[in-house]
Design a protein around this motif. Structure first.
Motif, mmCIF file in Angstrom:
data_model
loop_
_atom_site.group_PDB
_atom_site.id
_atom_site.type_symbol
_atom_site.label_atom_id
_atom_site.label_comp_id
_atom_site.label_asym_id
_atom_site.label_seq_id
_atom_site.Cartn_x
_atom_site.Cartn_y
_atom_site.Cartn_z
ATOM 1 N N GLU A 6 2.145 -29.639 51.229
ATOM 2 C CA GLU A 6 1.715 -28.244 51.118
ATOM 3 C C GLU A 6 2.405 -27.322 52.116
ATOM 4 O O GLU A 6 2.612 -26.141 51.834
ATOM 5 N N GLU A 7 2.762 -27.852 53.263
ATOM 6 C CA GLU A 7 3.436 -27.037 54.281
ATOM 7 C C GLU A 7 4.724 -26.417 53.730
ATOM 8 O O GLU A 7 5.066 -25.289 54.047
ATOM 9 N N ALA A 63 7.830 -18.645 51.146
ATOM 10 C CA ALA A 63 8.561 -18.081 52.279
ATOM 11 C C ALA A 63 9.312 -19.151 53.077
ATOM 12 O O ALA A 63 10.122 -18.819 53.931
ATOM 13 N N ASP A 64 9.054 -20.432 52.794
ATOM 14 C CA ASP A 64 9.721 -21.513 53.512
ATOM 15 C C ASP A 64 11.224 -21.444 53.264
ATOM 16 O O ASP A 64 11.675 -21.376 52.132
#
Length: 85
Positions: free
Chosen positions: A11-12, A17-18
């Protein structure tokens, strides 16, 4: 393909925006055991040649296992120094 497989169980990294770069995605995907057997010259070839059906099925199966919390057989560990230098 690798970017999607890498983000699916984590999920991170699903945040739009990653901005994790391609080399890091490949390194981390190899470390997790999602992919294996690629070096920098193979990456250049992959940009020109699409992933085969067999490779796609393997990556999807591994991604589903990781997402389900199952261990991967033959999990590969890469050496960061060799990869980034």
């Amino acid at each position: 393909m690798t970017r999607v497989a890498f983000r699916a169980p984590d999920e991170e990294y699903q945040n739009p925006a990653d901005q994790t770069d391609e080399r890091s995605i490949m390194f981390l995907s190899t470390q997790k055991g999602l992919i294996q057997g690629l070096n920098n010259s193979d990456l250049e070839a992959l940009k020109k040649n699409p992933t085969t059906r067999g490779q796609s099925v393997t990556i999807i199966e591994r991604t589903l296992k990781v997402k389900a919390g199952e261990p991967l057989e033959g999990k590969q560990y890469v050496q960061m120094q060799k990869y980034f230098h």
